[in-house]
Enzyme design. Structure first.
Site, mmCIF file in Angstrom:
data_model
loop_
_atom_site.group_PDB
_atom_site.id
_atom_site.type_symbol
_atom_site.label_atom_id
_atom_site.label_comp_id
_atom_site.label_asym_id
_atom_site.label_seq_id
_atom_site.Cartn_x
_atom_site.Cartn_y
_atom_site.Cartn_z
ATOM 1 N N HIS A 1 -11.368 -3.445 3.272
ATOM 2 C CA HIS A 1 -11.314 -3.090 4.694
ATOM 3 C C HIS A 1 -12.115 -1.833 5.035
ATOM 4 C CE1 HIS A 1 -8.434 -0.553 2.722
ATOM 5 N NE2 HIS A 1 -8.298 0.169 3.815
ATOM 6 N N ASP A 2 -12.656 -1.173 4.024
ATOM 7 C CA ASP A 2 -13.447 0.033 4.264
ATOM 8 C C ASP A 2 -14.944 -0.203 4.090
ATOM 9 O OD1 ASP A 2 -11.158 1.663 4.643
ATOM 10 O OD2 ASP A 2 -10.935 1.892 2.468
ATOM 11 N N ASP B 1 0.850 -1.177 0.000
ATOM 12 C CA ASP B 1 0.000 0.000 0.000
ATOM 13 C C ASP B 1 0.895 1.239 0.000
ATOM 14 O OD1 ASP B 1 -2.466 1.533 0.508
ATOM 15 O OD2 ASP B 1 -3.197 -0.335 1.383
HETATM 16 C C1 GLC Z 1 -8.291 4.855 2.031
HETATM 17 C C2 GLC Z 1 -8.111 3.639 2.906
HETATM 18 C C3 GLC Z 1 -8.815 3.866 4.201
HETATM 19 C C4 GLC Z 1 -8.198 5.065 4.876
HETATM 20 C C5 GLC Z 1 -8.219 6.284 3.953
HETATM 21 C C6 GLC Z 1 -7.323 7.348 4.458
HETATM 22 O O1 GLC Z 1 -9.610 5.043 1.677
HETATM 23 O O2 GLC Z 1 -8.558 2.498 2.242
HETATM 24 O O3 GLC Z 1 -8.759 2.752 5.045
HETATM 25 O O4 GLC Z 1 -8.877 5.354 6.061
HETATM 26 O O5 GLC Z 1 -7.759 5.967 2.659
HETATM 27 O O6 GLC Z 1 -5.985 6.979 4.299
#
Ligand code: GLC
Ligand code: CA
Length: 528
Positions: A324-325, A98
């Site tokens: 995960h979101d 990531d």
């Molecule tokens: C992306 C990630 C999320 C995070 C956000 C801020 O959407 O997937 O989990 O909270 O970015 O970095």
């Protein structure tokens, strides 16, 4: 047809906190991922995407990075990372990491410098603006996690922008020094052997140069998270972002065979622009349309057709069911349809991304208030936006903490973990875990599913059917989106045998011209 590995690969997303703990602190770690590689080989995936493991104060569980070129001690060390990459590569698994370019942690040395004084050389690395005459923030933008996107800095008497938490200040990507520093970060990991990046909120990294107010969102229903009140007209998806992404891509292309994936929540027409001019953008702009699609055959057929039609020449499609979101697929469509959804994901044209835990059918998990962790859920408590239910630990066996850890994990297990776990489910030929594994291996064995063309055959009365074709390899998929029996007639002259079914007792069955599908049943038919 190009033979880039990522076209035929299935990507498996691991949230490192929740995969496998090896040092009894209740939190997953990199050694835990390495420990479970043989499972992933058995399952049949090709590439692992690891959510962030960098040093971080963990306000947003690692998406607030304090050092881009190291590993947080919670997750291990750089040596552990190197060991993971070598072990994965030895098993022919790719490692995608990531990359979080939009913002750093407020504890990153760059922000500490930038916020130390207005004349600090790094001041312009972040987005500082004066207050309005009334003392209010520079514009009306909201944070994705609720409240204003601007926080006041007492020391230097200016506001700084944070699209997410105040602890996640946004970098200024219009500053060439920021870009150069971030490209060195990419090279640092590329040299360590990573096979690619999933780039966090890549469409957000460039903002309107004049920081104009966002207009109201005409579709806002009056209730919902703050961020939904306004259209993101000036805070994301700016035309200039594509030139920056082309630069990022050129850095990645300095190394052979790497992949660039973009996290982009946008409607199809805007999304496909991220493939870039002459396809010099991201290789795979994540296609999130299934995440909130109405779950019926006609809607999904429509999505497939619109998406395929919108792809620029040479662009390769991809599909995502959960992450995960977002709510897990089984939480959204129920256990029976989750099996069908897995068959859909793993037979569609394009690279699938499978979310850890979906292969054992983890559904909704109730998280007691006192165990809540997600900052978004806690900042907008009445909206049910908390992401904890999608981040609970992987369940490996029936032992006390499901083989995830030897102590209470950071988030709870599912109440049925004694049966919903890898060891138990591997023994059950009919469970979703074995179905997922069979689908993945079948996909490898059949180029029609890997790279074949796709034709929609049918989308009515709850049945969606499509054909995949590559040379002599012809495969038909029929999915029943309702709980009752449905039938589907094979196109003229075709016949074949059932290769896989979501249900029992069908394998090898010759398919008659008119095929009966049981409620929630999906089948893969090998024509011939
Ligand atoms: C992306 C990630 C999320 C995070 C956000 C801020 O959407 O997937 O989990 O909270 O970015 O970095
Ligand atoms: Ca641990």
């Amino acid at each position: 047809m190009s033979n880039d590995w990522w076209r035929t690969a299935t990507i498996y997303q691991i949230y490192p906190r929740s995969f496998q703990d090896t040092n009894a602190d209740g939190v997953g770690d990199l050694n835990g991922v390495r420990y479970r590689l043989d499972y992933l080989v058995w399952l049949g995936i090709d590439a692992i995407w690891l959510s962030p493991f960098y040093p971080s104060p963990m306000h947003d569980f690692g998406y607030d990075v304090a050092n881009y070129c190291d590993v947080d001690p919670l997750f291990g060390s750089l040596d552990d990372f190197d060991a993971l990459v070598s072990a994965a590569h030895a098993k022919s698994l790719k490692i995608i990491i990531d990359f979080v370019p939009n913002h750093t942690s407020n504890e990153h040395p760059w922000f500490l410098a930038s916020s130390s004084g207005r004349d600090n050389p790094l001041r312009d690395w972040y987005l500082w603006r004066d207050a309005q005459p009334d003392g209010g923030p520079p514009n009306n933008w909201f944070s994705h996690f609720g409240g204003s996107a601007w926080s006041w800095d007492e020391r230097t008497q200016q506001y700084y922008l944070h699209s997410f938490l105040p602890e996640q200040p946004d970098l200024n990507w219009r500053n060439p020094q920021v870009r150069a520093a971030m490209y060195d970060v990419l090279r640092f990991w590329l040299r360590r052997g990573v096979d690619g990046f999933r780039v966090d909120v890549i469409s957000h990294i460039v903002k309107d140069a004049a920081f104009r107010d966002n207009p109201a969102n005409p579709n806002f229903a009056g209730e919902g998270p703050d961020i939904a009140r306004l259209a993101q007209t000036y805070s994301s998806d700016q035309p200039e972002v594509h030139d920056v992404i082309a630069e990022i891509r050129r850095v990645v292309d300095e190394f052979p065979d790497r992949v660039l994936i973009g996290e982009i929540y946008l409607p199809i027409e805007r999304l496909v622009a991220y493939y870039g001019k002459e396809l010099g953008g991201v290789h795979l702009p994540f296609n999130f349309q299934l995440l909130d699609a109405r779950w019926d055959a006609a809607t999904i057929a429509n999505i497939i057709e619109m998406y395929e039609a919108a792809l620029p020449p040479g662009a390769w499609p991809n599909w995502v069911l959960s992450n995960h979101d977002r709510p897990r697929i089984a939480a959204r469509v129920g256990a029976a349809q989750a099996r069908l959804a897995t068959m859909l994901l793993l037979t569609l044209h394009g690279t699938p991304t499978l979310y850890y835990g979906d292969e054992i059918g983890i559904g909704h998990v109730d998280i007691a208030l006192e165990r809540a962790q997600d900052p978004w859920g806690m900042r907008e408590p009445d909206l049910g936006v908390g992401r904890d239910p999608s981040r609970t630990p992987m369940q490996w066996d029936a032992s006390a903490f499901a083989g995830f850890s030897t102590r209470e994990p950071w988030l709870p297990l599912t109440p049925d973990f004694a049966t919903r776990n890898v060891a138990t489910m591997r023994e059950d030929d009919m469970c979703i875990l074995r179905l997922t594994s069979k689908l993945l291996h079948y996909r490898h064995a059949h180029s029609a599913l890997g790279i074949g063309s796709q034709r929609l055959l049918h989308a009515s009365d709850h049945v969606l059917a499509y054909e995949r074709l590559q040379g002599a390899d012809q495969i038909l998929v029929a999915l029943n989106f309702c709980h009752d029996t449905r039938s589907f007639s094979l196109p003229n002259g075709l016949s074949g045998a059932v290769a896989l079914s979501t249900h029992s007792g069908r394998s090898g069955e010759r398919v008659p011209a008119k095929l009966e599908l049981r409620g929630d049943e999906g089948i893969v038919i090998k024509i011939g």
